[in-house]
Design a protein around this motif. Structure first.
Motif, short mmCIF file in Angstrom:
data_model
loop_
_atom_site.label_atom_id
_atom_site.label_comp_id
_atom_site.label_asym_id
_atom_site.label_seq_id
_atom_site.Cartn_x
_atom_site.Cartn_y
_atom_site.Cartn_z
N PRO A 106 11.28 -44.04 32.94
CA PRO A 106 11.17 -45.50 33.04
C PRO A 106 10.13 -45.89 34.09
CG PRO A 106 13.46 -44.82 33.07
CD PRO A 106 12.64 -43.57 33.17
N THR A 107 9.47 -47.01 33.87
CA THR A 107 8.32 -47.36 34.73
C THR A 107 8.73 -47.48 36.20
OG1 THR A 107 8.65 -49.67 34.18
CG2 THR A 107 6.99 -48.50 32.93
N ALA A 108 9.90 -48.06 36.46
CA ALA A 108 10.31 -48.23 37.85
C ALA A 108 10.54 -46.87 38.51
CB ALA A 108 11.58 -49.07 37.93
N VAL A 109 11.07 -45.93 37.74
CA VAL A 109 11.32 -44.59 38.27
C VAL A 109 9.98 -43.91 38.59
CG1 VAL A 109 12.28 -42.32 37.75
CG2 VAL A 109 13.49 -44.38 37.02
N ALA A 110 9.04 -44.02 37.66
CA ALA A 110 7.71 -43.46 37.90
C ALA A 110 7.10 -44.10 39.14
CB ALA A 110 6.82 -43.69 36.69
N GLY A 111 7.31 -45.40 39.29
CA GLY A 111 6.75 -46.12 40.43
C GLY A 111 7.25 -45.58 41.76
N ILE A 112 8.58 -45.44 41.90
CA ILE A 112 9.08 -44.98 43.19
C ILE A 112 8.76 -43.49 43.41
CG2 ILE A 112 10.89 -46.74 43.40
CD1 ILE A 112 12.93 -44.60 42.65
N ALA A 113 8.69 -42.73 42.31
CA ALA A 113 8.36 -41.30 42.45
C ALA A 113 6.92 -41.14 42.93
CB ALA A 113 8.57 -40.58 41.12
N LEU A 114 5.99 -41.89 42.33
CA LEU A 114 4.59 -41.79 42.75
C LEU A 114 4.42 -42.24 44.19
CD1 LEU A 114 2.82 -43.07 39.51
CD2 LEU A 114 2.72 -40.75 40.44
N THR A 115 5.20 -43.26 44.57
CA THR A 115 5.13 -43.73 45.96
C THR A 115 5.62 -42.64 46.91
OG1 THR A 115 5.65 -45.91 45.09
CG2 THR A 115 5.72 -45.66 47.46
N ALA A 116 6.69 -41.95 46.51
CA ALA A 116 7.21 -40.88 47.36
C ALA A 116 6.18 -39.76 47.52
CB ALA A 116 8.50 -40.31 46.77
N LEU A 117 5.35 -39.56 46.50
CA LEU A 117 4.35 -38.49 46.58
C LEU A 117 3.14 -38.91 47.41
CD1 LEU A 117 4.25 -37.19 42.90
CD2 LEU A 117 5.35 -36.12 44.86
N PRO B 37 5.84 -35.97 39.78
CA PRO B 37 6.70 -37.15 39.96
C PRO B 37 8.14 -36.91 39.51
CG PRO B 37 4.61 -37.81 39.04
CD PRO B 37 4.61 -36.31 39.06
N LEU B 38 8.32 -36.16 38.43
CA LEU B 38 9.67 -35.88 37.95
C LEU B 38 10.43 -35.00 38.95
CD1 LEU B 38 11.65 -36.11 35.49
CD2 LEU B 38 10.79 -33.88 34.80
N VAL B 39 9.72 -33.98 39.44
CA VAL B 39 10.34 -33.12 40.45
C VAL B 39 10.72 -33.95 41.67
CG1 VAL B 39 9.96 -31.13 41.95
CG2 VAL B 39 9.06 -31.11 39.62
N ALA B 40 9.83 -34.86 42.06
CA ALA B 40 10.08 -35.69 43.24
C ALA B 40 11.35 -36.50 43.09
CB ALA B 40 8.88 -36.60 43.50
N VAL B 41 11.60 -37.02 41.88
CA VAL B 41 12.79 -37.84 41.65
C VAL B 41 14.04 -37.06 42.04
CG1 VAL B 41 14.24 -38.93 39.90
CG2 VAL B 41 11.78 -39.29 39.86
N PHE B 42 14.15 -35.83 41.53
CA PHE B 42 15.37 -35.06 41.78
C PHE B 42 15.41 -34.51 43.21
CE2 PHE B 42 15.15 -35.25 37.21
CZ PHE B 42 16.47 -35.51 36.88
N LEU B 258 18.45 -42.20 34.97
CA LEU B 258 17.52 -42.69 33.94
C LEU B 258 16.53 -41.60 33.54
CD1 LEU B 258 16.78 -46.36 35.06
CD2 LEU B 258 18.06 -45.61 33.07
N SER B 259 16.12 -40.78 34.52
CA SER B 259 15.19 -39.70 34.20
C SER B 259 15.84 -38.70 33.26
CB SER B 259 14.75 -38.98 35.48
OG SER B 259 14.27 -39.90 36.40
#
Lengths: 274, 298
Positions: A106-117, B37-42, B258-259
């Motif tokens: 989901p776009t919001a998930v991608a958004g916070i993940a990219l920010t974390a990176l 990014p996916l790895v970062a989520v988890f 959601l992921s």
């Protein structure tokens, strides 16, 4: 083809009727309402809304960076599609499946993940000597992320269907690998590459969720047009929001039209028969 | 290295250094841009340990956002499924003027900013909107309430079932359905006994894809939600709130759910492709077929 022929299968009126009713009620009428609202306070209001200094600054991000991200995806996507269709190597299927990830997240998930990176303390950000998140470069990365699968998935089937005989004939006639690529392969995949870039661009222009977290949303610097619309709506400036929305809608229609033309060209170039 | 063997169907005339270089570029770009990014989520979700991770889901406000998301999807997805089946039946089983135009029009929401998907309803139903006054008099809340969330979600996700079914039903042809009609089957009999069994995998995939998008929708929903805590915040909006309050571990924990939904959808796509040997659209439009749908498959 002949329209005089009666339909063999039943349900024409029911299915088309429901389709048009649903589409009309939920999409067409709202879009007409948007158009009417745009011009309800006269043309100058619309004109001011789309040519306001802050709006123009946001176009640089939403259109300019989308184009750059689309171009980047075009080059990287062509390489990935080439590797996936032509080479055999371990984890090829896994690499192929991963391409669709931006659709799955989901776009919001991608958004916070990219920010974390990419934030200054982030996984990648802390190793970089320059700032990525909260700058236009951050927006570019988010847009490149969401656009990449469009390019790869458009080029892949074209490369896979390309007759090998073309390359072999060229090789027999003395062409080297570079010449074969520039004179035989590239012209054949060019329509697909352009279609993919347009698709990626079209998606990036309206993108909201994955961008707003990494962008930082600094006025005149990292604001995107959809965010400006949201801000106008929150301040109940409906006319200004509608004006910007209508403008973006026109751009979307134009992009959709371009995609149709490119896809027809692509279909004709890759064998005429689809 | 034997790993880079030449396969029978895809001849590889490239010199070895180029093969290696391009393969490395492909892995690096997919790894950094898409996988990381996916790895970062988890990783972020579990960064403070499993206790904090599971604590996220005991928070009543977060629980509420999960229920709201389920309730929105429970209405939006079935409606879009009925639409998708009806639209696919209409455009693949009949020819009529404007048929191709209708097919491209159905894709419109994919190319319109999700923000616009939410805004169009705000302009109609919002307080300053066309029907705003009337709705307030009758005490009906659309914007900043459940109906608005459903409308915005429908707008953004309504092409998904249709665009999986249209290429599928076109490629299947209609000879079997015509045969059933010739043998005396009635309309709904043809649909339930002939069409549905043949398209059921595609239909299932379309519904799951539509559902994943409906639950993950952010932009359109964010416009009509008003971000009323504990009332109109779906999961993606709750993620945004948690993130803005610097509760990163909780935000990523909710995001990981959601992921997972997205990953399951993706795996289902790979599995179904293996079954049908046909590439299903994750989102990229299938290349247009110019064939007249009235003619049966060769």
């Amino acid at each position: 083809m002949s329209r005089s022929r009666t339909h063999v299968l039943p349900g024409f009126q029911l299915s088309l009727g429901f389709t048009l009713f649903y589409f009309g009620l939920l999409v067409l009428i709202p879009i007409v309402a948007l158009t009417l609202r745009t011009f309800s306070e006269g043309f100058p209001t619309f004109w001011n809304a789309i040519f306001e200094e802050r709006s123009i600054a946001s176009y640089k991000n939403s259109f300019g960076l989308s184009l750059l991200a689309g171009g980047f995806d075009g080059i990287v996507g062509l390489i990935i599609a080439w590797v996936l269709t032509r080479y055999d190597f371990p984890f090829r299927r896994a690499l192929d499946a991963l391409i669709d990830l931006p659709f799955a997240l989901p776009t919001a998930v991608a958004g916070i993940a990219l920010t974390a990176l990419y934030s200054p303390q982030g996984w990648i950000g802390k190793f970089l000597p320059f700032k990525v998140a909260y700058t236009p470069l951050g927006i570019f990365i988010a847009l490149a992320f969401i656009g990449l699968p469009f390019v790869v998935r458009t080029i892949q089937p074209v490369l896979a269907q390309l007759p090998v005989e073309l390359e072999e004939a060229a090789a027999c006639l003395g062409a080297n690998r570079f010449l074969i690529f520039t004179k035989v392969l590239f012209p054949a995949v060019l329509p697909a590459v352009l279609t993919g870039i347009t698709l990626a661009f079209g998606r990036a222009v309206g993108e909201y969720g994955s961008v707003i977290f990494i962008a930082g949303n600094i006025a005149y610097y990292t604001e995107i047009t959809p965010l400006l619309i949201v801000m106008k709506l929150e301040q109940f400036h409906y006319s200004a929001a509608a004006g910007l929305g209508f403008f973006m809608l026109i751009v979307s229609f134009f992009i959709l039209f371009m995609i149709q033309i490119l896809q027809t060209w692509n279909a004709r170039r890759s064998g005429g028969r689809v | 290295m034997s790993a880079f063997s030449i396969t029978s169907h895809t001849p590889n005339h490239d010199p070895k250094p180029i093969v290696y270089a391009l393969t490395v570029i492909a892995f690096l770009s997919v790894g950094f841009l898409l996988l990381l990014p996916l790895v970062a989520v988890f990783a972020e979700a579990f960064s403070k340990g499993p206790a904090v991770y599971f604590e996220t889901f005991r928070d009543p406000v977060t629980q509420n956002s999960i229920f709201l998301t389920l309730r929105v999807a429970a209405l939006a997805v079935p409606l879009n499924t009925i639409f998708g089946v009806a639209a696919a039946w209409a455009v693949t089983r009949f020819t009529f003027p404007g048929r191709r135009f209708l097919i491209s029009l159905i894709e419109l929401p994919l190319w319109v900013s999700p923000v616009i998907g939410g805004m169009v309803y705000t302009i109609i139903f919002g307080l300053q909107g066309w029907l705003g006054g009337w709705l307030e008099e009758h005490n009906i809340q659309v914007i900043f309430a459940y109906p608005g969330l459903v409308l915005a979600t429908i707008f953004v996700t309504f092409p998904f079932v249709a665009r999986v079914l249209i290429p599928l039903m076109e490629s299947l042809g209609q000879a079997e359905e015509e045969a059933a009609v010739t043998l005396g089957a009635r309309g709904w009999q043809v649909f339930w006994r002939i069409t549905v069994p043949r398209i059921k995998m595609g239909l299932l995939y379309g519904i799951i894809l539509c559902n994943a998008r409906a639950m993950g929708e952010f932009g359109a929903v964010s416009v009509v939600s008003g971000h009323i805590r504990n009332q109109t915040c779906t999961m993606p909006l709750q993620i945004e709130i948690l993130h803005s309050e610097y509760q990163f571990a909780h935000a990523f924990a909710l995001a990981s759910v959601l992921s997972l939904l997205g990953i399951v959808t993706l795996m289902l796509k790979v599995y179904l492709e293996g079954q049908t040997t046909q590439r299903l659209p994750a989102e990229v439009p299938e290349r247009r077929r110019h064939r007249d749908p009235a003619t049966p498959n060769p």
